[in-house]
Design an enzyme around this catalytic site. Structure first.
Site, PDB file in Angstrom:
ATOM      1  N   ALA A   1      10.408   2.395  -1.250  1.00 55.74           N
ATOM      2  CA  ALA A   1      10.048   3.141  -2.611  1.00 55.74           C
ATOM      3  C   ALA A   1      11.283   4.303  -2.548  1.00 55.74           C
ATOM      4  O   ALA A   1      11.994   4.490  -3.524  1.00 55.74           O
ATOM      5  CB  ALA A   1       8.624   3.741  -2.593  1.00 55.74           C
TER       6      ALA A   1
ATOM      7  N   GLY B   1       6.596   1.047   5.657  1.00 62.18           N
ATOM      8  CA  GLY B   1       7.284   0.007   5.006  1.00 62.18           C
ATOM      9  C   GLY B   1       7.384   0.333   3.489  1.00 62.18           C
ATOM     10  O   GLY B   1       8.575   0.304   2.945  1.00 62.18           O
ATOM     11  N   CYS B   2       6.320   0.699   2.795  1.00 62.65           N
ATOM     12  CA  CYS B   2       6.330   0.829   1.526  1.00 62.65           C
ATOM     13  C   CYS B   2       7.042   2.171   1.164  1.00 62.65           C
ATOM     14  O   CYS B   2       7.696   2.343   0.089  1.00 62.65           O
ATOM     15  CB  CYS B   2       4.801   0.722   1.256  1.00 62.65           C
ATOM     16  N   THR B   3       6.838   3.107   1.926  1.00 64.82           N
ATOM     17  CA  THR B   3       7.478   4.325   1.714  1.00 64.82           C
ATOM     18  C   THR B   3       9.215   4.046   1.784  1.00 64.82           C
ATOM     19  O   THR B   3       9.907   4.722   0.960  1.00 64.82           O
ATOM     20  CB  THR B   3       7.099   5.403   2.858  1.00 64.82           C
TER      21      THR B   3
ATOM     22  N   LYS C   1       0.947  -1.169  -0.059  1.00 65.35           N
ATOM     23  CA  LYS C   1       0.084  -0.030   0.280  1.00 65.35           C
ATOM     24  C   LYS C   1       0.902   1.291  -0.004  1.00 65.35           C
ATOM     25  O   LYS C   1       1.891   1.317   0.708  1.00 65.35           O
ATOM     26  CB  LYS C   1      -1.053   0.107   1.200  1.00 65.35           C
TER      27      LYS C   1
END
EC number: 1.11.1.24
Length: 162
Positions: A53, A48-50, A43
């Site tokens: 990325a 974590g995704c930030t 998401k």
């Protein structure tokens, strides 16, 4: 929902065409003849995704020097991906797989559980696709810390061989 046809190294990478951040479209056909990294994350704009990325974005020049492009994939709508990209100055395409065809084809749409509740979601995973369109390397169940460095090291080996 167990994926009995799990992809393996050496398999032909499933074809895709998805709308992406910045008004782009990413298509496997357009990438023919060049290796690339396809990473799946649960998401946009979550911690974590930030981190993942931003890690790929910081290493983007090194990936490009090795002859590879990077594409992030989630089921978020493009509008959310555009906001995420703008917020963190992410320059590589973030692709929207809202209908789930690509996440299912790559076997990363899985049953997850949190706090005793089960639900379907994207398992964080990364695929390194070689210039022939075959899967050169798979990182399943990715832990974000140190992941981008590991992908870059493998990508440089594949990119150099392309």
């Amino acid at each position: 929902m167990e994926n009995s046809q799990a992809l393996k190294v050496g398999d032909k990478a499933p074809a895709f065409s998805m709308a992406a951040s910045g008004g782009r479209t990413v298509e496997s056909a357009a990438l023919k003849g060049q290796p690339f990294v396809l990473y799946f994350y649960p998401k946009a704009d979550t911690p974590g995704c930030t981190k993942e990325a931003c890690g790929f974005n910081e290493a983007l020049q090194a990936f490009e020097q090795a002859g590879l492009s990077v594409i992030g994939v989630s089921r978020d709508p493009v509008k959310k991906l555009d906001s995420f990209a703008a917020k963190y100055n992410l320059t590589f395409p973030l692709a929207s797989d809202e209908d789930g065809h690509v996440t299912e084809a790559y076997g990363v749409w899985v049953e997850k559980s949190m706090y005793g509740r089960t639900y379907m979601g994207i398992e964080r995973a990364t695929f390194l696709i070689d210039a022939k369109g075959d899967i050169a390397y798979i990182w399943p169940k990715v832990k974000v810390s140190g992941h981008v460095d590991a992908v870059l090291a493998q990508a440089q080996a594949v990119g150099g061989a392309a």
